[in-house]
Design a protein around this motif. Structure first.
Motif, PDB file in Angstrom:
ATOM      1  N   UNK A  98     -48.290 -21.693-104.542  1.00  0.00           N
ATOM      2  CA  UNK A  98     -48.912 -22.627-105.615  1.00  0.00           C
ATOM      3  C   UNK A  98     -49.210 -23.863-104.755  1.00  0.00           C
ATOM      4  N   UNK A  99     -49.611 -25.111-105.506  1.00  0.00           N
ATOM      5  CA  UNK A  99     -49.923 -25.739-105.121  1.00  0.00           C
ATOM      6  C   UNK A  99     -48.901 -26.657-105.141  1.00  0.00           C
TER       7      UNK A  99
ATOM      8  N   UNK B 235     -65.942 -33.159-105.095  1.00  0.00           N
ATOM      9  CA  UNK B 235     -65.047 -31.941-105.926  1.00  0.00           C
ATOM     10  C   UNK B 235     -65.229 -32.537-107.453  1.00  0.00           C
ATOM     11  N   UNK B 236     -65.197 -33.392-107.613  1.00  0.00           N
ATOM     12  CA  UNK B 236     -65.134 -33.509-108.809  1.00  0.00           C
ATOM     13  C   UNK B 236     -65.960 -33.537-110.198  1.00  0.00           C
ATOM     14  N   UNK B 237     -67.238 -34.175-109.263  1.00  0.00           N
ATOM     15  CA  UNK B 237     -68.883 -33.994-109.566  1.00  0.00           C
ATOM     16  C   UNK B 237     -68.549 -32.346-109.728  1.00  0.00           C
TER      17      UNK B 237
ATOM     18  N   UNK C 147     -57.822 -27.319-100.761  1.00  0.00           N
ATOM     19  CA  UNK C 147     -56.052 -28.373-100.292  1.00  0.00           C
ATOM     20  C   UNK C 147     -56.831 -28.893 -99.189  1.00  0.00           C
ATOM     21  N   UNK C 148     -57.090 -29.715 -99.385  1.00  0.00           N
ATOM     22  CA  UNK C 148     -57.699 -31.467 -99.342  1.00  0.00           C
ATOM     23  C   UNK C 148     -56.547 -32.130 -98.366  1.00  0.00           C
ATOM     24  N   UNK C 149     -56.456 -32.604 -96.481  1.00  0.00           N
ATOM     25  CA  UNK C 149     -55.632 -33.308 -95.936  1.00  0.00           C
ATOM     26  C   UNK C 149     -56.332 -34.642 -95.433  1.00  0.00           C
ATOM     27  N   UNK C 150     -56.006 -35.771 -95.816  1.00  0.00           N
ATOM     28  CA  UNK C 150     -56.588 -36.989 -95.068  1.00  0.00           C
ATOM     29  C   UNK C 150     -55.855 -37.388 -94.657  1.00  0.00           C
TER      30      UNK C 150
ATOM     31  N   UNK D 270     -64.148 -29.023-109.172  1.00  0.00           N
ATOM     32  CA  UNK D 270     -63.565 -28.276-108.383  1.00  0.00           C
ATOM     33  C   UNK D 270     -61.909 -29.463-107.703  1.00  0.00           C
ATOM     34  N   UNK D 271     -62.217 -30.488-108.270  1.00  0.00           N
ATOM     35  CA  UNK D 271     -61.001 -31.748-107.562  1.00  0.00           C
ATOM     36  C   UNK D 271     -60.309 -31.499-109.036  1.00  0.00           C
ATOM     37  N   UNK D 272     -59.976 -30.960-109.735  1.00  0.00           N
ATOM     38  CA  UNK D 272     -58.217 -31.080-110.813  1.00  0.00           C
ATOM     39  C   UNK D 272     -57.924 -29.218-110.875  1.00  0.00           C
ATOM     40  N   UNK D 273     -58.288 -28.987-110.188  1.00  0.00           N
ATOM     41  CA  UNK D 273     -57.646 -27.728-109.080  1.00  0.00           C
ATOM     42  C   UNK D 273     -57.123 -28.271-108.036  1.00  0.00           C
TER      43      UNK D 273
END
Length: 143
Positions: free
Chosen positions: A112-113, A81-83, A63-66, A86-89
């Motif tokens: 859940x997300x 994360x995409x590389x 979970x990313x908070x920016x 992991x980004x999609x989930x």
């Protein structure tokens, strides 16, 4: 394990992580703070975060908070994360503040997300309000 990644310009994410530790010390092993430092190239941030991701278990979720959607720190972290596939989930939200981060930290493993997104955004926005000091105006009414 599901990790909470705090992403910011400068030291905001590190300061927020420190403050979260005052309220949820037992959960801090799942919190990662990443900040793009003044005069730091995004390539250097990318290398630092890549090293962090490489040290985590393969089955990690995020979970990313920016601080800011569209900023260089967040786009860099999302690219990494995409590389790593992991980004999609992952759940990625911007405009982080303390109430949003605390709610997310305490709820990330129980929701859940989609539910977490709703709760975190609601908590973050409802915490933004004016502080009103109550004054005793009764003395003004006496003559």
């Amino acid at each position: 394990m599901k990790y909470l990644i705090l992403v910011s310009h400068g030291e905001f994410s590190k300061g927020l992580r420190t403050t979260l530790g005052m309220f949820a010390k037992e959960s801090m092993d799942s919190v990662i703070a990443v900040g793009l430092q003044p005069d730091e190239a995004v390539d250097h941030l990318s290398k630092r975060f890549n090293k962090t991701i490489d040290e985590l278990p393969e089955n990690s979720k995020f979970v990313v908070l920016a601080d800011l959607i569209g900023g260089s720190p967040l786009t860099t972290i999302c690219n990494i994360l995409e590389e790593h596939g992991k980004l999609q989930d992952s759940l990625v939200l911007g405009g982080m503040n303390f109430p949003m981060a605390l709610t997310t930290l305490l709820s990330k493993d129980a929701m859940d997300n989609e539910t977490l997104k709703s709760v975190a955004l609601s908590e973050g926005s409802s915490a933004i309000k004016e502080f009103e000091s109550k004054s005793d105006d009764s003395s003004d009414d006496e003559i």
